[in-house]
Design a protein around this motif. Structure first.
Motif, PDB file in Angstrom:
ATOM      1  N   LEU A 344       7.759  -1.836  -6.285  1.00  0.00           N
ATOM      2  CA  LEU A 344       7.001  -1.534  -7.500  1.00  0.00           C
ATOM      3  C   LEU A 344       6.955  -2.752  -8.427  1.00  0.00           C
ATOM      4  O   LEU A 344       5.936  -3.014  -9.094  1.00  0.00           O
ATOM      5  N   ALA A 345       8.049  -3.504  -8.458  1.00  0.00           N
ATOM      6  CA  ALA A 345       8.069  -4.729  -9.253  1.00  0.00           C
ATOM      7  C   ALA A 345       7.096  -5.759  -8.685  1.00  0.00           C
ATOM      8  O   ALA A 345       6.391  -6.450  -9.440  1.00  0.00           O
ATOM      9  N   LYS A 348       3.604  -4.972  -9.684  1.00  0.00           N
ATOM     10  CA  LYS A 348       3.325  -5.348 -11.079  1.00  0.00           C
ATOM     11  C   LYS A 348       3.141  -6.852 -11.243  1.00  0.00           C
ATOM     12  O   LYS A 348       2.269  -7.302 -12.004  1.00  0.00           O
ATOM     13  N   ASN A 349       3.946  -7.618 -10.508  1.00  0.00           N
ATOM     14  CA  ASN A 349       3.972  -9.071 -10.723  1.00  0.00           C
ATOM     15  C   ASN A 349       2.938  -9.845  -9.910  1.00  0.00           C
ATOM     16  O   ASN A 349       2.635 -10.995 -10.242  1.00  0.00           O
ATOM     17  N   PHE A 350       2.438  -9.237  -8.827  1.00  0.00           N
ATOM     18  CA  PHE A 350       1.529  -9.987  -7.954  1.00  0.00           C
ATOM     19  C   PHE A 350       0.262  -9.187  -7.663  1.00  0.00           C
ATOM     20  O   PHE A 350      -0.116  -8.971  -6.508  1.00  0.00           O
ATOM     21  N   VAL A 351      -0.378  -8.757  -8.729  1.00  0.00           N
ATOM     22  CA  VAL A 351      -1.626  -8.008  -8.614  1.00  0.00           C
ATOM     23  C   VAL A 351      -2.680  -8.877  -7.919  1.00  0.00           C
ATOM     24  O   VAL A 351      -2.848 -10.055  -8.247  1.00  0.00           O
ATOM     25  N   ALA A 356       1.954  -1.909  -2.579  1.00  0.00           N
ATOM     26  CA  ALA A 356       2.804  -0.997  -1.819  1.00  0.00           C
ATOM     27  C   ALA A 356       2.440   0.437  -2.164  1.00  0.00           C
ATOM     28  O   ALA A 356       2.379   0.799  -3.342  1.00  0.00           O
ATOM     29  N   THR A 357       2.174   1.230  -1.148  1.00  0.00           N
ATOM     30  CA  THR A 357       1.989   2.671  -1.314  1.00  0.00           C
ATOM     31  C   THR A 357       3.254   3.328  -0.798  1.00  0.00           C
ATOM     32  O   THR A 357       3.514   3.335   0.417  1.00  0.00           O
ATOM     33  N   LEU A 358       4.059   3.862  -1.710  1.00  0.00           N
ATOM     34  CA  LEU A 358       5.379   4.398  -1.350  1.00  0.00           C
ATOM     35  C   LEU A 358       5.249   5.883  -1.052  1.00  0.00           C
ATOM     36  O   LEU A 358       5.624   6.754  -1.850  1.00  0.00           O
ATOM     37  N   ASP A 359       4.697   6.149   0.138  1.00  0.00           N
ATOM     38  CA  ASP A 359       4.367   7.515   0.515  1.00  0.00           C
ATOM     39  C   ASP A 359       4.141   7.546   2.013  1.00  0.00           C
ATOM     40  O   ASP A 359       4.065   6.495   2.675  1.00  0.00           O
ATOM     41  N   PHE A 360       4.046   8.769   2.568  1.00  0.00           N
ATOM     42  CA  PHE A 360       3.609   8.926   3.956  1.00  0.00           C
ATOM     43  C   PHE A 360       2.148   9.341   3.909  1.00  0.00           C
ATOM     44  O   PHE A 360       1.810  10.385   3.357  1.00  0.00           O
ATOM     45  N   ASN A 361       1.270   8.519   4.458  1.00  0.00           N
ATOM     46  CA  ASN A 361      -0.162   8.772   4.380  1.00  0.00           C
ATOM     47  C   ASN A 361      -0.792   8.391   5.716  1.00  0.00           C
ATOM     48  O   ASN A 361      -1.096   7.223   5.973  1.00  0.00           O
ATOM     49  N   GLU A 362      -0.991   9.373   6.570  1.00  0.00           N
ATOM     50  CA  GLU A 362      -1.490   9.111   7.930  1.00  0.00           C
ATOM     51  C   GLU A 362      -2.888   8.492   7.940  1.00  0.00           C
ATOM     52  O   GLU A 362      -3.118   7.491   8.633  1.00  0.00           O
ATOM     53  N   PRO A 363      -3.867   9.020   7.182  1.00  0.00           N
ATOM     54  CA  PRO A 363      -5.190   8.379   7.185  1.00  0.00           C
ATOM     55  C   PRO A 363      -5.148   6.927   6.715  1.00  0.00           C
ATOM     56  O   PRO A 363      -5.813   6.064   7.292  1.00  0.00           O
ATOM     57  N   LEU A 364      -4.355   6.653   5.686  1.00  0.00           N
ATOM     58  CA  LEU A 364      -4.249   5.275   5.203  1.00  0.00           C
ATOM     59  C   LEU A 364      -3.608   4.378   6.255  1.00  0.00           C
ATOM     60  O   LEU A 364      -4.016   3.219   6.418  1.00  0.00           O
ATOM     61  N   ALA A 365      -2.632   4.917   6.989  1.00  0.00           N
ATOM     62  CA  ALA A 365      -2.002   4.135   8.056  1.00  0.00           C
ATOM     63  C   ALA A 365      -3.041   3.690   9.077  1.00  0.00           C
ATOM     64  O   ALA A 365      -3.065   2.524   9.502  1.00  0.00           O
ATOM     65  N   HIS A 366      -3.923   4.583   9.470  1.00  0.00           N
ATOM     66  CA  HIS A 366      -4.963   4.235  10.449  1.00  0.00           C
ATOM     67  C   HIS A 366      -5.872   3.137   9.911  1.00  0.00           C
ATOM     68  O   HIS A 366      -6.244   2.211  10.637  1.00  0.00           O
TER      69      HIS A 366
END
Length: 479
Positions: A344-345, A348-351, A356-366
């Motif tokens: 998360l830092a 914020k610092n390197f937009v 980082a998506t801190l989640d389980f997301n199957e469509p995004l993984a594909h």
């Protein structure tokens, strides 16, 4: 030949890791080769199970210590997974949203022994009453490790005690360890054989399965060797049981993971239009995260956990991002809370360079597999690994540590017929050099195109591995 698989996970019903992908795909390929195969798992209280219909095929009560529990075996109507799926419905044990832990708190369930012991007992009660008995019972990881023990030792199951059992170890880090007194909750057995469940004075479910099953398999040949030297205390046992052990590399479901038909990616593509297909998906991916599609994009998908080497990533990414190198980094996963804070830092610092998506997301993984240039896997431990196979299926070059199944499936570009980037030591400098080699490769677009075409031509389907399993089943049945 009738084979039943028992597992705590099965994609897409319930998934935490690669175990689910294997159990959700291997049976399809076994069916194609005329094996009568089905999968049995717990009936969780999750969304997938709530949204699908089941019919009861068997119900009864069974003993767990001094009391009895009720259970139902239910079959999913329509067999929409491509094979028969059965769930074990045990009230107040599995009708919860989480598989191993409460998703709201992240804390593990305190009644895990009772949960999975009752699951396994219910399975054997059902098998014991079947008219058409299975030829092989195939167990997966420690959650089903007590099945071989109870099958051979419990007086209650004497009629089926000679049924061959296979135990596949997907992750030898997890043993299912409990206080040894819990063994007396299992159906009665000869106490002289209590040593079969004991390891270092504890009830060890994985050790019990390894000692009692007919055949041990792991998910790659290299991992089979590694367990004899690094398995969190079971090294001697793996060495001692070597004569009944075999490594069979996992495959992937090439119908699900197909960039030409995948409904989860924005633009379909194949070997005939790799450059344009990759670029279009990269543009979609970078727009999603506010990144520049002109830069090489390196991604990580997976649990943010020690064994995955995720703790190596923040400093590694930070070194490149601080130097303002033209490179994008993407992370998708969840796990260690300290790593969540670090990523998360970085967000914020390197937009514009990191997300980082801190989640389980199957469509995004594909979409990440389809739109990335490289997939980074710095694992400390990797029994087989599937992400490197998924990424190559989508023309994304793997950067992997040379360990376990990663060693068996990725050949370094510096070797004859190589197509990936590998490093050996789990060190910041080794990983940094591997990432730099990837960036150098990206600048050579001719070489990059050649490697993409090569990796998309590799066959990582279950076809060959399914044949190895069938060969193994036949040998067990002949015994």
């Amino acid at each position: 030949m009738k084979v039943i698989h028992f597992s705590a996970e099965c994609y897409p019903v319930a998934k935490v890791g690669g175990l689910a992908d294997v159990v959700g795909s291997l049976p399809k390929y076994l069916l194609e080769q005329d094996v009568d195969v089905s999968v049995v798992m717990p009936k969780y209280g999750n969304e997938w199970i709530r949204n699908h219909a089941f019919e009861t095929v068997f119900e009864d009560t069974a003993p767990l210590g001094d009391w009895k529990f009720e259970f139902r075996i239910q079959r999913q109507k329509g067999d929409i997974l491509g094979f028969p799926l059965y769930v074990v419905d045990i009230p107040k044990r599995f009708d919860r949203p989480g598989i191993y832990a409460d998703p709201h708190t992240g804390s593990g369930y305190t009644d895990d022994f009772e949960r999975f012991a009752s699951f396994q007992i219910a399975i054997l009660e059902w098998v014991n009453r079947m008219k058409d008995k299975p030829d092989v019972l195939h167990c997966h990881d420690h959650h089903t490790g007590l099945i071989p023990f109870m099958l051979t030792q419990s007086y209650r199951y004497q009629d089926i005690k000679h049924t061959p059992t296979v135990l596949t170890v997907h992750n030898g880090e997890y043993h299912g360890v409990f206080d040894r007194d819990n063994v007396y909750q299992l159906p009665e057995f000869d106490n002289q054989h209590i040593g079969l469940v004991d390891w270092d004075g504890k009830l060890n479910c994985l050790a019990a399965g390894l000692k009692s099953c007919w055949q041990i398999t792991t998910v790659s040949e290299s991992y089979m060797d590694e367990l004899a030297h690094n398995s969190s205390g079971l090294e001697w046992l793996f060495r001692n049981e070597k004569q009944k052990s075999q490594g069979i590399i996992n495959g992937i479901d090439t119908n699900v993971w197909d960039p030409q038909t995948d409904p989860m990616v924005a633009h379909h593509f194949g070997k005939e239009n790799i450059p344009s297909g990759k670029q279009k998906n990269k543009e979609v991916l970078c727009e999603e995260f506010g990144l520049n599609p002109a830069h090489p994009t390196i991604s990580y998908i997976g649990r943010l956990a020690y064994e995955k080497g995720a703790d190596l990533l923040p400093d590694l990414f930070r070194e490149y991002l601080k130097n303002s190198q033209p490179v994008n980094f993407i992370v998708l996963g969840t796990g260690d809370r300290q790593l969540h804070h670090e990523f998360l830092a970085l967000n914020k610092n390197f937009v514009g360079y990191f997300d980082a998506t801190l989640d389980f997301n199957e469509p995004l993984a594909h979409q990440i597999y389809a739109g990335s240039d490289f997939m980074l896997m710095p694992s400390r431990v990797e029994p087989c690994g599937l992400n490197q196979m998924y990424s190559m299926r989508y023309g994304t070059v793997p950067i992997v540590r040379k360990i376990g199944g990663l060693k068996d499936t990725v050949i370094d570009i510096g070797e004859p017929n190589g197509y990936g980037i590998t490093f050996y030591d789990f060190l910041h400098e080794a990983a940094r050099k591997a990432v730099q080699r990837a960036l150098d490769l990206y600048r050579d677009q001719k070489a990059m195109k050649s490697i993409r075409r090569r990796i998309m031509s590799l066959d990582f389907s279950w076809n060959a591995s399914a044949k190895e399993y069938i060969k193994m089943y036949n040998k067990l049945i002949e015994k």
